[in-house]
Design a protein around this motif. Structure first.
Motif, mmCIF file in Angstrom:
data_model
loop_
_atom_site.group_PDB
_atom_site.id
_atom_site.type_symbol
_atom_site.label_atom_id
_atom_site.label_comp_id
_atom_site.label_asym_id
_atom_site.label_seq_id
_atom_site.Cartn_x
_atom_site.Cartn_y
_atom_site.Cartn_z
ATOM 1 N N SER A 17 48.674 46.054 50.983
ATOM 2 C CA SER A 17 47.295 45.657 50.691
ATOM 3 C C SER A 17 47.117 44.150 50.800
ATOM 4 C CB SER A 17 46.917 46.135 49.286
ATOM 5 O OG SER A 17 45.685 45.613 48.888
ATOM 6 N N CYS A 18 48.047 43.401 50.244
ATOM 7 C CA CYS A 18 47.940 41.939 50.273
ATOM 8 C C CYS A 18 48.089 41.387 51.691
ATOM 9 C CB CYS A 18 48.983 41.325 49.342
ATOM 10 S SG CYS A 18 48.660 41.632 47.587
ATOM 11 N N VAL A 19 48.971 42.000 52.470
ATOM 12 C CA VAL A 19 49.121 41.572 53.867
ATOM 13 C C VAL A 19 47.828 41.835 54.637
ATOM 14 C CG1 VAL A 19 50.313 42.036 56.033
ATOM 15 C CG2 VAL A 19 51.623 41.800 53.919
ATOM 16 N N GLY A 20 47.277 43.023 54.466
ATOM 17 C CA GLY A 20 46.014 43.340 55.132
ATOM 18 C C GLY A 20 44.902 42.405 54.710
ATOM 19 N N ALA A 21 44.844 42.076 53.418
ATOM 20 C CA ALA A 21 43.823 41.151 52.929
ATOM 21 C C ALA A 21 43.990 39.775 53.561
ATOM 22 C CB ALA A 21 43.912 41.047 51.405
ATOM 23 N N GLY A 22 45.244 39.316 53.668
ATOM 24 C CA GLY A 22 45.490 38.003 54.258
ATOM 25 C C GLY A 22 45.052 37.930 55.706
ATOM 26 N N GLY A 273 42.063 46.498 53.102
ATOM 27 C CA GLY A 273 42.039 45.154 52.542
ATOM 28 C C GLY A 273 42.773 45.100 51.217
ATOM 29 N N GLY A 274 42.620 43.997 50.526
ATOM 30 C CA GLY A 274 43.345 43.800 49.281
ATOM 31 C C GLY A 274 42.609 44.326 48.078
ATOM 32 N N PRO A 275 43.190 44.134 46.891
ATOM 33 C CA PRO A 275 42.501 44.500 45.660
ATOM 34 C C PRO A 275 41.161 43.792 45.581
ATOM 35 C CG PRO A 275 44.795 43.880 45.238
ATOM 36 C CD PRO A 275 44.505 43.520 46.660
ATOM 37 N N ALA A 276 40.196 44.440 44.932
ATOM 38 C CA ALA A 276 38.839 43.920 44.797
ATOM 39 C C ALA A 276 38.174 43.725 46.159
ATOM 40 C CB ALA A 276 38.811 42.623 43.993
ATOM 41 N N GLN A 277 38.618 44.495 47.156
ATOM 42 C CA GLN A 277 38.060 44.443 48.510
ATOM 43 C C GLN A 277 38.170 43.054 49.138
ATOM 44 O OE1 GLN A 277 34.094 46.054 48.057
ATOM 45 N NE2 GLN A 277 34.839 48.140 47.840
ATOM 46 N N VAL A 278 39.138 42.280 48.677
ATOM 47 C CA VAL A 278 39.363 40.959 49.248
ATOM 48 C C VAL A 278 39.805 41.121 50.698
ATOM 49 C CG1 VAL A 278 40.835 38.913 49.180
ATOM 50 C CG2 VAL A 278 39.911 39.848 47.065
ATOM 51 N N GLY A 279 39.199 40.400 51.576
ATOM 52 C CA GLY A 279 39.538 40.463 52.990
ATOM 53 C C GLY A 279 38.604 41.388 53.744
ATOM 54 N N SER A 280 38.530 42.652 53.351
ATOM 55 C CA SER A 280 37.684 43.603 54.075
ATOM 56 C C SER A 280 36.210 43.255 53.915
ATOM 57 C CB SER A 280 37.966 45.037 53.611
ATOM 58 O OG SER A 280 37.813 45.146 52.213
ATOM 59 N N PHE A 281 35.794 42.865 52.716
ATOM 60 C CA PHE A 281 34.390 42.477 52.518
ATOM 61 C C PHE A 281 34.071 41.217 53.315
ATOM 62 C CE2 PHE A 281 30.984 40.099 50.615
ATOM 63 C CZ PHE A 281 30.037 41.046 50.295
ATOM 64 N N GLN A 282 34.909 40.206 53.200
ATOM 65 C CA GLN A 282 34.649 38.933 53.891
ATOM 66 C C GLN A 282 34.654 39.116 55.408
ATOM 67 O OE1 GLN A 282 36.646 39.302 51.266
ATOM 68 N NE2 GLN A 282 35.791 37.920 49.740
ATOM 69 N N PHE A 283 35.558 39.953 55.903
ATOM 70 C CA PHE A 283 35.599 40.211 57.344
ATOM 71 C C PHE A 283 34.306 40.872 57.814
ATOM 72 C CE2 PHE A 283 36.517 43.233 60.798
ATOM 73 C CZ PHE A 283 36.963 42.352 61.767
ATOM 74 N N GLY A 284 33.844 41.893 57.073
ATOM 75 C CA GLY A 284 32.617 42.573 57.446
ATOM 76 C C GLY A 284 31.409 41.663 57.379
ATOM 77 N N ALA A 285 31.331 40.849 56.322
ATOM 78 C CA ALA A 285 30.193 39.936 56.196
ATOM 79 C C ALA A 285 30.185 38.909 57.323
ATOM 80 C CB ALA A 285 30.234 39.242 54.830
ATOM 81 N N ALA A 286 31.362 38.359 57.656
ATOM 82 C CA ALA A 286 31.440 37.358 58.727
ATOM 83 C C ALA A 286 31.057 37.968 60.073
ATOM 84 C CB ALA A 286 32.852 36.781 58.791
#
Length: 351
Positions: A17-22, A273-286
């Protein structure tokens, strides 16, 4: 009883999860700052209104499950709302969407007659797949209604459309699978029982038959249409809330553009993405913002929108989980759970 995850597997899940978020955070940061240097909020009143909308947004999201649950199950309002408000936070906090299991487990352990784990899973699966199909529909409807395009729109829109089509195929295929399961002959009839049990085993076969029985009212009665209507209201509130945050940050985009942003973010948070949707949310918004916002606006208003929208969802879920816990506690005191409950409901007549 649900077995706990072994420590090694749990560590691997969190590491993945953390790798995917990064990776997703790095991809997002190449176009939009992950946090604005200066918060751009020229219309704070609109943001306050968007924040106030988080209450009806969360309540509608929690309540609509009633029409996916078995018609005869006496689910209290406290259990329905409490399980929804608490599970939203768990879904956000756990990695790789593992929190999706939380609400079925809460409902199954409540000791409600006719509501076991198969029935709870059937309800949640139907709701989530319906959401996926509505989000894909919103993506293409929004693209058709959009009028504000960035210089990068032409280069990106093809990828976004392919992402939407692929997601639609997956959601549609899974929904078709649930529909086929819902229309299987009930257990007391014919040879199906004799064919399934030797392959799946007795306990798993019972689970599948309960799952099919729970799905049947959703696909064969007006309950499915009511669930669809409630989901449309829920997504309309979601769209309005995001549009208000866009305008609050100085991004004067229309309903079509807001629908595309809602859809792209909604599809992106399905990524690992990571816990709390870190990474996946920011990627989608960007990705979504680049379709309609130029490079200069991405740095100020775009970064402010991404940060505020993310915090609104996270903090809103955290605050509303507290009354959710109180509601679950009140329901538990009023209807004590039978400790001998196995999570499988008793077989009943299958309509």
């Amino acid at each position: 009883m649900v077995e706990s995850t072994p420590p090694r597997r749990r560590a691997l899940l969190w590491a993945a999860s953390c790798v995917g978020a990064g990776v997703l955070l790095w991809l997002a940061s190449r176009k939009v700052p992950l946090w604005p240097d200066v918060l751009h909020l020229p219309r704070p009143g609109l943001f306050a209104l968007a924040a106030a909308l988080h209450v009806p947004y969360s309540l509608m999201r929690a309540v609509r499950l009633r029409w996916a649950l078995p018609p005869g199950a006496p689910v209290s309002r406290d259990l329905l709302l409490g399980s929804g408000l608490v599970s939203f936070l768990v879904i956000l906090l756990l990695p790789l969407r593992l929190g999706e299991l939380s609400r079925p487990l809460i409902l199954a352990r409540a000791g409600v007659a006719g509501l076991g784990l198969p029935e709870a899973i059937a309800a949640i699966a139907s709701e989530r797949l319906l959401d996926g199909l509505l989000v894909v529909g919103m993506l293409f409807l929004g693209l058709g209604l959009s009028t504000a395009f960035s210089p990068e729109f032409a280069a990106l829109v093809g990828s976004v459309e392919r992402f939407g089509l692929a997601s639609g195929v997956v959601f549609g295929g899974l929904m078709l699978g649930l529909g086929l399961l819902a229309f299987t002959p009930p257990r007391p009839h014919g040879r199906l029982d004799g064919l399934v049990r030797p392959v799946l085993g007795g306990r798993l076969a019972d689970f599948v038959f309960h799952l099919a029985a729970a799905l049947r009212p959703i696909f064969t009665s007006a309950r499915g249409l009511v669930l669809l209507g409630a989901s449309l209201v829920y997504w309309a509130i979601t769209l309005l809330q995001l549009w208000l945050v866009l305008r609050a940050c100085g991004l004067d985009l229309g309903a079509g553009e807001a629908a595309v942003i809602v859809a792209v973010v909604g599809l992106s948070i399905q990524l690992p993405g990571g816990p709390a949707q870190v990474g996946s949310f920011q990627f989608g918004a960007a990705l979504a913002l680049q379709l309609f916002v130029g490079p200069a606006e991405l740095v100020g208003p775009g970064a402010s929108f991404g940060a505020l929208m993310y915090l609104l969802g996270l903090l809103g879920a955290l605050v509303l989980a507290l009354p959710g816990l109180a509601l679950l506690g009140r329901d538990r005191r009023r209807q004590p759970t039978d400790p001998a409950s196995t999570g499988l409901s008793e077989p009943g007549p299958i309509a």
